[in-house]
Design a protein around this motif. Structure first.
Motif, PDB file in Angstrom:
ATOM      1  N   LYS A   1      -4.540   6.828  -8.602  1.00 59.91           N
ATOM      2  CA  LYS A   1      -3.921   6.016  -7.557  1.00 59.91           C
ATOM      3  C   LYS A   1      -3.288   6.872  -6.464  1.00 59.91           C
ATOM      4  O   LYS A   1      -3.509   6.649  -5.267  1.00 59.91           O
ATOM      5  N   THR A   2      -2.464   7.843  -6.887  1.00 59.93           N
ATOM      6  CA  THR A   2      -1.787   8.673  -5.894  1.00 59.93           C
ATOM      7  C   THR A   2      -2.784   9.538  -5.147  1.00 59.93           C
ATOM      8  O   THR A   2      -2.650   9.765  -3.941  1.00 59.93           O
TER       9      THR A   2
ATOM     10  N   PHE B   1       6.602   7.114   0.032  1.00 60.14           N
ATOM     11  CA  PHE B   1       6.381   7.331  -1.393  1.00 60.14           C
ATOM     12  C   PHE B   1       7.637   7.121  -2.203  1.00 60.14           C
ATOM     13  O   PHE B   1       8.656   6.649  -1.688  1.00 60.14           O
ATOM     14  N   GLN B   2       7.588   7.486  -3.480  1.00 62.01           N
ATOM     15  CA  GLN B   2       8.630   6.986  -4.381  1.00 62.01           C
ATOM     16  C   GLN B   2       9.984   7.657  -4.261  1.00 62.01           C
ATOM     17  O   GLN B   2      10.995   7.018  -4.442  1.00 62.01           O
ATOM     18  N   ASN B   3      10.020   8.948  -3.991  1.00 62.89           N
ATOM     19  CA  ASN B   3      11.306   9.637  -4.053  1.00 62.89           C
ATOM     20  C   ASN B   3      12.124   9.416  -2.781  1.00 62.89           C
ATOM     21  O   ASN B   3      11.808   9.954  -1.735  1.00 62.89           O
ATOM     22  N   PRO B   4      13.175   8.603  -2.852  1.00 59.93           N
ATOM     23  CA  PRO B   4      13.935   8.304  -1.637  1.00 59.93           C
ATOM     24  C   PRO B   4      14.646   9.557  -1.100  1.00 59.93           C
ATOM     25  O   PRO B   4      14.979   9.633   0.071  1.00 59.93           O
TER      26      PRO B   4
ATOM     27  N   ASP C   1       3.241   4.393  -1.807  1.00 58.63           N
ATOM     28  CA  ASP C   1       2.981   4.836  -3.176  1.00 58.63           C
ATOM     29  C   ASP C   1       4.214   4.655  -4.063  1.00 58.63           C
ATOM     30  O   ASP C   1       5.185   5.403  -3.933  1.00 58.63           O
ATOM     31  N   GLU C   2       4.190   3.664  -4.920  1.00 60.13           N
ATOM     32  CA  GLU C   2       5.274   3.372  -5.863  1.00 60.13           C
ATOM     33  C   GLU C   2       6.666   3.418  -5.211  1.00 60.13           C
ATOM     34  O   GLU C   2       7.518   4.190  -5.607  1.00 60.13           O
TER      35      GLU C   2
ATOM     36  N   LEU D   1      -1.976  -0.274   1.823  1.00 58.93           N
ATOM     37  CA  LEU D   1      -2.406   0.141   0.482  1.00 58.93           C
ATOM     38  C   LEU D   1      -1.142   0.372  -0.324  1.00 58.93           C
ATOM     39  O   LEU D   1      -0.361   1.274  -0.010  1.00 58.93           O
ATOM     40  N   LEU D   2      -0.931  -0.446  -1.342  1.00 57.59           N
ATOM     41  CA  LEU D   2       0.329  -0.390  -2.079  1.00 57.59           C
ATOM     42  C   LEU D   2       0.067  -0.075  -3.547  1.00 57.59           C
ATOM     43  O   LEU D   2      -0.581  -0.847  -4.249  1.00 57.59           O
TER      44      LEU D   2
END
Lengths: 278, 261, 198, 284
Positions: free
Chosen positions: D44-45, D90-93, D170-171, D199-200
């Protein structure tokens, strides 16, 4: 037994993070701690291994008052898995990472091998032992830090957000691991936002909001307590929501119970349901 | 919506303190002059006067407290030590005091006074500059002179990285303690704790750097065109220009005069 | 911009921060050393001499805000970075004994050239504990020139041996998937590297 | 019309022994929200990195086949052109905040600075995004002191302000608590209404069920199945392959097993309620 007695915790700058916590965690118990970010969950569990020293009140771990011990000493009783594995990993292979503390404690090689193998088996990271931990995918890296803690064979294990980023396989590994630990009489304390996970795997739930414990009850009672849900700002499991909207009784949070209720009390719920809808 | 705040970016970022609002390069120019004077004069009395002048500037700029804290600490730690070392160890004819094998001489004391005030005076210019100038304003001017935004980014994010990694090191310290690594024990244990703390810090920082590279790229950091600025500084006011010219002429005159004398 | 250089930009601030934070960790653990060039040497080794030199220079400038006398020594930090990049290319950081020996090279720069700077700028008596020792040596009959060299060289080698060993240990632990993205990272990838998909 | 097209794409990360993507062919249409699910390490990533062009522009490794963005091969796109075409979150804020800005307002405007947008337009566009995402309370704050959830919303704003037509996400919620997750999904919902192509990647299938137009299931570097959420997320066999489906879908299956009437397997809560009530009435 871990006991929090009237514990208040304030940071050195005076900010109070926990107020009047009273909590008993028995051996072999499984407890989920829920509540939104900032509710004080992490500071509360950090009291259990003396990463936070109570400002007032006492924390007693198997008879040891944490005020009189260092965190490293308490770590023989309470294992703590941090949320982000990257804040801990530093060895060049997964096996070395898992064995590091065992060697640090100067256990004999046979014991080290046994503990490592057990921890690795429970966390399902057998295939990665020779790899650099940071080359292991993130979701599995978390299991490396869990294995590190499991190998210490502590009676209490704290997991901070173990489900974040895990897929179904990861969840399954976690669930099997918790069962195995419980069979050995070890306690698992989990902080989590994943309410489906809580509903499926925990009977005892501690809800926190606003620095305090607002409820300590069974999962179904917590998820059917409108006030707790509102105060702790939890999103309840969907099955519970459906049961509520259908006006079903019996604090249903599990799929099977909902199916049962629907097949048995069809007439009743239709009346309840249609009244609501119309 | 706080429109006042949002539209404040249309105007230059001013604090209404004329020293703080002075252009970073003008300030640099003036402080370079103050930096060079003690070197050309070589007199501790001049040095002391310049040191006192710095305090006055800090007072006018409204940063007296911050400046004093930094400067006093430097003066006590470095200036005093430089003085004491010279007073104790520089050999000379006129013995003032004898202590075991150490001879304190008049020459030593003189040289100590001369040298320590010189160093404190010179360094004062640098400390003062760092207090009255914001790093981002300085970098803005450097970009205006043609430097790429990459240079600004590297410098400014160095500051933030120190803060971020400092926070991170506390978390890591906690997580290694929780694991049982003793950080308060005997020296061997404490040495052993170093790699478990620095390791995750450095390795984690590298993987964060990777993510940051991607995140910044997503925000057009690698665009090959000249960037614009949300914050800008005012163009040089006539008064400031006049002061600069006068100060530089006076300075050159002064240096020439000293060289002749 | 080449891909490998892109990551370098983001590693320079990290190198600077590591130089600073090592000092804080030392303070936390109450250890009697400095270790203020780990970031410079690590970035020099991973990304090349020039990025290393930039880390050294920025660290020195930031350090000079609280103690401007440091500015006199900026060239040392620049040279540490360049030297680290050079030594890494020669494979020095791939073996522990070579790495330990490299402390000598760093100490020749730090102590040798450093003591020259102390001599030129401060007549040998710089501020700090080494200054006091130099002073005592001078009283014992050594010239300022010799005194400052002896003290600073030995002080520096005591600092650089743990520094390079720590750098070595860290470099060994960097995952291969990161190393491939760094300009000199490939120097540190072990042969049988085995990484599964991300 | 196909907007992003993958033709027999395979990709292997440097030093990797397995293909992260293996012969993937798919075309994404304009204006749809694609939910991408699957077990970890399914690819996915990698797909996200590829569509955004980080592969091959940042990650080396071996890329085969063709990725076409608006008809042009990804290798022919300059990396900086892609940053104006495709947004990426992406995921890491924490790593999405630049670390060089002192207020959230400046942080959001950073991308526009890099694009060389002039000041007046920059301020207007930033204000617009701040209002749209309801970030008014944050604009004066230091972005480096925000909570994870707040940072993630600022990260969204910082990308949205650049006004891309395509967004790769991405997540975005994997490190957030439920109330922050809800806020992020409200943002995604608004983007969908603006007809952005999205695209999620998301583990929370309940949310995919609610918002996606199409669902792609990745497994071992390949697209194992694709189709409408109703078709894909109701499939019980996904569970056996390590992929979650919504709990209401499982409920539907169990009710069917008990011979309770169900026209179709529900995938969202409201569908489940509707089905149960209708089923009950039919039975009556």
């Amino acid at each position: 037994m871990i006991e929090l007695k009237d514990v208040t915790f304030a940071y050195p700058n005076g900010y109070i993070a926990n107020e009047n916590l009273n909590l008993v965690i028995n051996n072999g118990e499984r407890v989920a701690i829920i509540g939104q970010n900032g509710a004080g969950k992490t500071t509360a569990v950090k009291l259990m291994n003396r990463l936070n020293k109570p400002t007032t009140g006492d924390v007693i771990v198997d008879g040891n008052n944490t005020k009189e011990r260092t965190t490293a000493q308490i770590s023989a009783y309470v294992g703590y898995v941090f949320q982000n594995p990257d804040e801990q990993i530093f060895n060049s292979t997964v096996a070395m990472e898992v064995e590091y503390m065992l060697k640090y404690r100067k256990l004999d090689q046979k014991d080290i091998d046994r503990r490592r193998d057990r921890a690795v088996e429970l966390t399902g990271i057998q295939d990665y032992l020779k790899m650099n931990p940071l080359d292991v995918p993130y979701s599995l890296r978390k299991f490396i830090t869990i294995a590190v803690v499991l190998a210490m064979e502590t009676p209490y294990i704290i997991l901070d957000e173990p489900t974040a980023g895990q897929d179904l396989q990861g969840l399954k590994t976690l669930s099997n691991m918790m069962d195995a630990l419980q069979d050995e009489g070890r306690s698992v304390i989990t902080i989590t936002h994943d309410m489906e996970f809580v509903a499926d795997h925990f009977t005892r739930v501690v809800a926190m909001a606003n620095k305090q414990i607002i409820a300590d009850d069974t999962a179904d009672n917590i998820f059917w307590n409108a006030e707790v849900i509102k105060e702790a700002r939890i999103k309840e499991p969907q099955i519970g929501e459906i049961a509520k909207e259908l006006g079903l009784k019996g604090n249903i949070i599990h799929r099977r119970d909902l199916v049962d209720a629907l097949s048995h009390q069809k007439k009743a719920f239709i009346r309840g349901g249609s009244n609501e809808k119309e | 919506m706080d429109y006042e705040f949002a539209y404040s970016f249309k105007k230059p970022q001013l604090t209404n303190n004329w020293i703080l609002d002075m252009n970073p390069l003008s300030k640099l120019n003036l402080l370079i002059i103050l930096f060079i004077i003690p070197i050309t004069v070589q007199s501790w009395k001049w040095n002391v006067m310049i040191i006192i002048f710095y305090f006055l500037v800090a007072l006018v700029a409204g940063c007296f407290k911050r400046f004093t804290r930094l400067y006093l600490r430097f003066g006590l730690m470095v200036g005093l030590l430089l003085f004491v070392l010279r007073a104790l160890f520089i050999p000379g004819e006129n013995l003032l005091y004898k202590l075991w094998f150490i001879n304190i001489t008049q020459e030593g004391v003189d040289s100590g006074l001369q040298f320590s005030t010189l160093v404190v005076a010179i360094c004062g210019a640098i400390i003062l500059y760092s207090i009255v100038t914001r790093a981002k304003d300085f970098m803005y001017m450097i970009e205006k002179l043609g430097a790429s935004r990459v240079i600004s980014y590297v410098i400014l994010s160095s500051f933030q990285s120190i803060i971020d990694l400092g926070e991170m090191s506390k978390v890591i310290l906690d997580s290694q303690r929780a694991r049982g690594i003793e950080t308060e024990g005997n020296i061997r244990q404490r040495i052993k704790a170093f790699i478990p703390i620095l390791g995750p810090l450095f390795l984690g920082a590298i993987s964060n750097a990777e993510e940051k590279a991607i995140a910044m790229d997503a925000r057009a950091f690698s665009m090959p065109i000249k960037n614009t600025h949300l914050c800008h500084l005012r163009s040089l006011p006539v008064g400031e220009k006049a002061i600069l010219i006068a100060a530089n002429i006076a300075f050159i005159g002064f240096v020439v005069w000293r060289l002749m004398a | 911009m080449k891909q490998s250089h892109k990551l370098t930009i983001f590693l320079i601030p990290i190198g600077v921060a590591v130089n600073f934070i090592c000092g804080q960790i030392i303070l936390l653990l109450k250890l009697p050393i400095y270790l203020d060039s780990i970031g410079t040497i690590a970035v020099g080794a991973l990304c090349g001499g020039i990025p290393g030199a930039i880390v050294g220079a920025i660290s020195n400038i930031l350090n000079s805000i609280t103690n401007p006398t440091n500015m006199a020594y900026i060239i040392l930090n620049v040279l540490f970075g360049l030297l680290a990049g050079f030594l890494a290319k020669r494979g020095v950081f791939n073996s522990l004994w070579k790495t330990t020996l490299s402390a000598l090279a760093f100490a020749i720069v730090g102590g040798g050239l450093g003591s020259r700077i102390t001599y030129w700028f401060f007549g040998g008596l710089g501020a700090g504990t080494t200054g006091a020792i130099t002073g005592i040596l001078m009283q014992m009959g050594f010239s300022a020139n010799t005194g400052v060299f002896i003290t600073e060289f030995f002080a520096d080698i005591l600092d650089k041996i743990p520094t390079v060993i720590i750098v070595f240990l860290i470099l060994q632990r960097i995952p291969a998937k990161t190393l491939v993205k760094l300009p000199q990272g490939k120097l540190f990838i072990k042969e049988k590297a085995d990484t599964k998909g991300i | 019309m196909s907007y992003i097209e993958l033709k027999q794409v395979s990709y292997q990360y440097p030093l990797a022994s397995e293909w992260a993507l293996n012969d993937v062919t798919y075309s994404f249409e304009k204006g749809k929200l694609y939910g991408i699910i699957g077990a970890n390490r399914g690819g996915k990533t990698t797909l996200c990195n590829l569509v955004r062009g980080f592969i091959p522009h940042f990650y080396q490794g071996e890329l085969m086949g063709q990725v076409l963005i608006e008809g042009k091969d990804i290798r022919e796109w300059e990396n900086h052109q892609l940053s104006t075409e495709i947004g990426y979150i992406f995921q890491n804020p924490f790593s999405q905040i630049s670390g060089v800005k002192e207020t959230v307002f400046e942080e959001i405007a950073l991308g526009l600075e890099n694009l060389g947008v002039d000041k007046d337009e920059m301020i207007e566009r930033t204000i617009q995004v701040v209002k749209w995402l309801k970030l008014e309370d944050l604009i004066k704050k230091n972005p480096n002191n925000l909570s994870g959830g707040q940072r993630q919303r600022v990260a969204f704003a910082s990308i949205i302000v650049m006004n891309h037509d395509i967004l790769v996400i991405d997540e975005p919620t994997s490190q957030l608590d439920p109330s922050s997750t809800a806020e992020v999904f409200e943002i995604i919902h608004m983007l969908k209404e603006q007809k952005k192509t999205i695209l999620l990647v998301e583990h929370k299938v309940e949310l995919i069920a609610e918002y996606a137009d199409e669902v792609l299931v990745f497994e071992k570097g390949q697209i194992a199945s694709y189709g409408s959420p109703a078709d894909i997320l109701s499939r019980k066999d996904l569970m056996e392959r390590g992929i979650s489906i919504p709990s209401v879908a499982l409920l539907g299956h169990e009710m069917r097993e008990k011979n309770m009437a169900m026209d179709s397997i529900p995938i969202t809560k409201s569908q489940a309620l509707e089905q149960i009530l209708k089923g009950g009435k039919n039975d009556d």
